[in-house]
Design a protein around this motif. Sequence first.
Motif, PDB file in Angstrom:
ATOM      1  N   ASP A   1      40.323  34.161  46.844  1.00 19.40           N
ATOM      2  CA  ASP A   1      41.676  33.650  46.550  1.00 19.40           C
ATOM      3  C   ASP A   1      42.376  33.312  47.863  1.00 19.40           C
ATOM      4  OD1 ASP A   1      44.439  33.466  45.948  1.00 19.40           O
ATOM      5  OD2 ASP A   1      44.250  34.730  44.207  1.00 19.40           O
TER       6      ASP A   1
ATOM      7  N   LYS B   1      39.381  29.487  45.340  1.00 24.07           N
ATOM      8  CA  LYS B   1      40.657  28.765  45.454  1.00 24.07           C
ATOM      9  C   LYS B   1      40.702  28.143  46.848  1.00 24.07           C
ATOM     10  CE  LYS B   1      42.723  32.101  42.317  1.00 24.07           C
ATOM     11  NZ  LYS B   1      43.837  32.995  41.986  1.00 24.07           N
TER      12      LYS B   1
ATOM     13  N   TRP C   1      45.804  31.991  38.147  1.00 25.87           N
ATOM     14  CA  TRP C   1      45.288  33.363  38.073  1.00 25.87           C
ATOM     15  C   TRP C   1      44.116  33.366  37.100  1.00 25.87           C
ATOM     16  CZ3 TRP C   1      45.795  37.490  41.027  1.00 25.87           C
ATOM     17  CH2 TRP C   1      45.317  38.717  40.575  1.00 25.87           C
ATOM     18  N   ILE C   2      42.951  33.748  37.606  1.00 33.28           N
ATOM     19  CA  ILE C   2      41.741  33.774  36.783  1.00 33.28           C
ATOM     20  C   ILE C   2      41.706  35.088  36.005  1.00 33.28           C
ATOM     21  CG2 ILE C   2      39.210  33.749  36.845  1.00 33.28           C
ATOM     22  CD1 ILE C   2      39.499  32.222  39.562  1.00 33.28           C
TER      23      ILE C   2
HETATM   24  N1  LIG Z   1      41.400  38.663  38.068  1.00 34.79           N
HETATM   25  C1  LIG Z   1      41.805  38.084  39.213  1.00 34.79           C
HETATM   26  N2  LIG Z   1      41.842  38.814  40.343  1.00 34.79           N
HETATM   27  C2  LIG Z   1      42.260  38.175  41.466  1.00 34.79           C
HETATM   28  N3  LIG Z   1      42.411  38.657  42.715  1.00 34.79           N
HETATM   29  C3  LIG Z   1      42.851  37.643  43.483  1.00 34.79           C
HETATM   30  N4  LIG Z   1      43.001  36.523  42.776  1.00 34.79           N
HETATM   31  C4  LIG Z   1      42.632  36.828  41.508  1.00 34.79           C
HETATM   32  C5  LIG Z   1      42.572  36.070  40.308  1.00 34.79           C
HETATM   33  O1  LIG Z   1      42.871  34.868  40.227  1.00 34.79           O
HETATM   34  N5  LIG Z   1      42.152  36.761  39.192  1.00 34.79           N
END
Ligand SMILES: Nc1nc2[nH]cnc2c(=O)[nH]1
Length: 165
Positions: A102, A125, A144-145
């Motif tokens: 991320d 990302k 946000w995944i």
């Molecule tokens: N589940 C999840 N954990 C993360 N940690 C950092 N980014 C993310 C994200 O987009 N999703």
Amino acid sequence: MTPYSKDFPVSWHELHRDARALSWRLLEQGPWKGIIAITRGGLVPAAILCREMDIRLIDTICVVSYDSSEEGGAANVQGDLRILKGVEGDGEGYILIDDLVDTGKTAREIRKMLPKAHFATIYAKPAGKPLVDTFITEVSQDTWIRFPWDMEYTFSTPLADRQKG
Ligand SMILES: Nc1nc2[nH]cnc2c(=O)[nH]1
Ligand SMILES: O=P(O)(O)OC[C@H]1O[C@H](OP(=O)(O)OP(=O)(O)O)[C@H](O)[C@@H]1O
Ligand SMILES: [Mg+2]
């Protein structure tokens, strides 16, 4: 204030398919001595990769970073990275696997510990992408995944009813 305004839910089926696609890509770049999973998110992808690539040597780097104590369980506040357990060596010949990159903070710290490992993630990302050697799917920085292990089946309000509310 969270920097995330979009949701990207991933099903078990999609995750399995993407992890298998990553296995194909990594197989072409082998041979590999083993896999090092970054806990906890790297554990499920690591299991799928090991099965597909016939890898039996599996180690972990155990870290704590994002705080999941927020109300509603939205784990999206990043604190300082704490390493609970490392691995020996410089990572040469090993795949270092995580579910996603991320901001790149986790990857940056762990790459310092294992500069020769091949860093692979399923999702990336833009801010973290330059730190990854191989990934499958890019999503925008404000997304946000949501992984299948963080979700459960629940009632979905019809769109028309949501508009009324
Ligand atoms: N589940 C999840 N954990 C993360 N940690 C950092 N980014 C993310 C994200 O987009 N999703
Ligand atoms: O690129 P960054 O901004 O550092 O974020 C990426 C990290 O965040 C998530 O882990 P998280 O800290 O949520 O913990 P978990 O894997 O134990 O669920 C993900 O699994 C990566 O390890
Ligand atoms: Mg993680």
